[in-house]
Design an enzyme around this catalytic site. Sequence first.
Site, short mmCIF file in Angstrom:
data_model
loop_
_atom_site.label_atom_id
_atom_site.label_comp_id
_atom_site.label_asym_id
_atom_site.label_seq_id
_atom_site.Cartn_x
_atom_site.Cartn_y
_atom_site.Cartn_z
N ARG A 46 0.85 -1.20 0.00
CA ARG A 46 0.00 0.00 0.00
C ARG A 46 0.89 1.25 0.00
NH1 ARG A 46 -1.46 1.80 4.55
NH2 ARG A 46 -2.09 -0.20 5.44
N ASP A 171 -7.78 18.85 -14.32
CA ASP A 171 -8.07 17.48 -14.77
C ASP A 171 -7.66 17.40 -16.23
OD1 ASP A 171 -9.22 15.15 -15.78
OD2 ASP A 171 -10.97 15.26 -14.45
C1 LIG Z 1 -13.43 9.20 -16.23
C2 LIG Z 1 -13.08 10.54 -15.75
C3 LIG Z 1 -12.85 10.78 -14.39
C4 LIG Z 1 -12.99 9.71 -13.35
O1 LIG Z 1 -12.04 8.71 -13.47
P1 LIG Z 1 -12.28 7.18 -13.02
O2 LIG Z 1 -11.01 6.52 -13.42
O3 LIG Z 1 -13.48 6.69 -13.77
O4 LIG Z 1 -12.52 7.18 -11.56
C5 LIG Z 1 -12.49 12.06 -14.01
N1 LIG Z 1 -12.39 13.06 -14.92
C6 LIG Z 1 -12.63 12.88 -16.23
C7 LIG Z 1 -12.51 14.01 -17.18
C8 LIG Z 1 -12.99 11.61 -16.69
O5 LIG Z 1 -13.25 11.43 -18.00
#
Ligand SMILES: *Cc1c(COP(=O)(O)O)cnc(C)c1O
Length: 376
Positions: A46, A171
């Site tokens: 972990r 993101d």
């Molecule tokens: C899919 C996605 C997420 C979430 O990711 P997971 O791996 O499904 O938990 C977050 N931000 C964006 C832009 C995504 O496309």
Amino acid sequence: MDFETRAIHDGQEPDPATGAVIVPIYQTSTYVQEEVGKHKGYDYSRVGNPTRTALEVALASLENAKHGLAYSSGLGATTTLMHLVDPGERVVLIADVYGGVYRMTSQVYEPKGYHFTYVAADEFDSNLGAYLDDNVKMVWIETPSNPLLNVVDIRKAADAAHKVGAILAVDNTFATPYLQQPLDLGADVVVHSTTKYLGGHSDVIGGFIATNDDAIGERLRFLQKSLGAVPGPFDSWLVLRGLKTLAVRMRQHCENAHIIASFLEQHDAVEKVLYPGLASHPGHAVAAQQMRDFGGMISFLARSPEEAEAICARTKLFALAESLGGVESLIELPAKMTHASTSSAPFASPANLVRLSVGIESVTDLLADLEHALAL
Ligand SMILES: *Cc1c(COP(=O)(O)O)cnc(C)c1O
């Protein structure tokens, strides 16, 4: 060294014990110690695992980051990042944030006393400062955003956030570090769902955070072991393998998407195409400045919700499925699928919006599939 070379070599030295060219899947939970506290850098998986370390080093390198941390999913990374914020403090987000992030902020953290403000994309570049004060700890953007492909000026958002002492989180799932490197533009942390383009083959769930801030990096490392949202060795290995071909895949995704966006733009069954690579897109100029190319994601408005749903049912090569970023093309209806959790939000996805994840198949075959599906 260049991006393509680092993707294949950074953190991925041949195994010193055996000469294996590829980093092994260290499928182990624990590590033998010579004497109490004397080990080879790993004591429990972990906390650390050599396969995960290889992924962390390689992907941090691609984001031009000092620190890289792998998580069990994109949302696992996001919830870990949310632990940099305390109850009572505020996070300002781009309005059409990923549906799962909105579900987390509105239904998990808001009831615990955290505050969230969602700012529309067209206000972000011009007026973000009006939403910021000393209580804002984080500004959260996606660019291009999911599913509306809105583009935010990363440099401007970073400057506005820093003015009030907040950090900017980007993101970068849609763009990937091949197309866009937010830390170089002033962002403090980059978040990924490695499930998408980085893994690239629709066979793994994973997440990642990169930063150049030592204090944030150290805290995230502590939170990684303390909260425990870690990826297993095999999942880490799959993402690491995906990285090796990221550049060539992205080049083909972009090329195919550009051709398909132009095709959709002149089609009668399509009201509007949302793709930052089109000159008609409001974020085109900013995207051209901060991205190497415009990505493989396209959304478009069909003439009605019924037509949108029918189009999704009629494609054959474009598989009707959630997720994105794999080598195969996917189609979906965000309002009822990936973004159903935002249906009551002021920025709910339009009911006639169709989202395409353009794969790397022959673009001729993809065009024929769409031509057939759009024929009424
Ligand atoms: C899919 C996605 C997420 C979430 O990711 P997971 O791996 O499904 O938990 C977050 N931000 C964006 C832009 C995504 O496309």
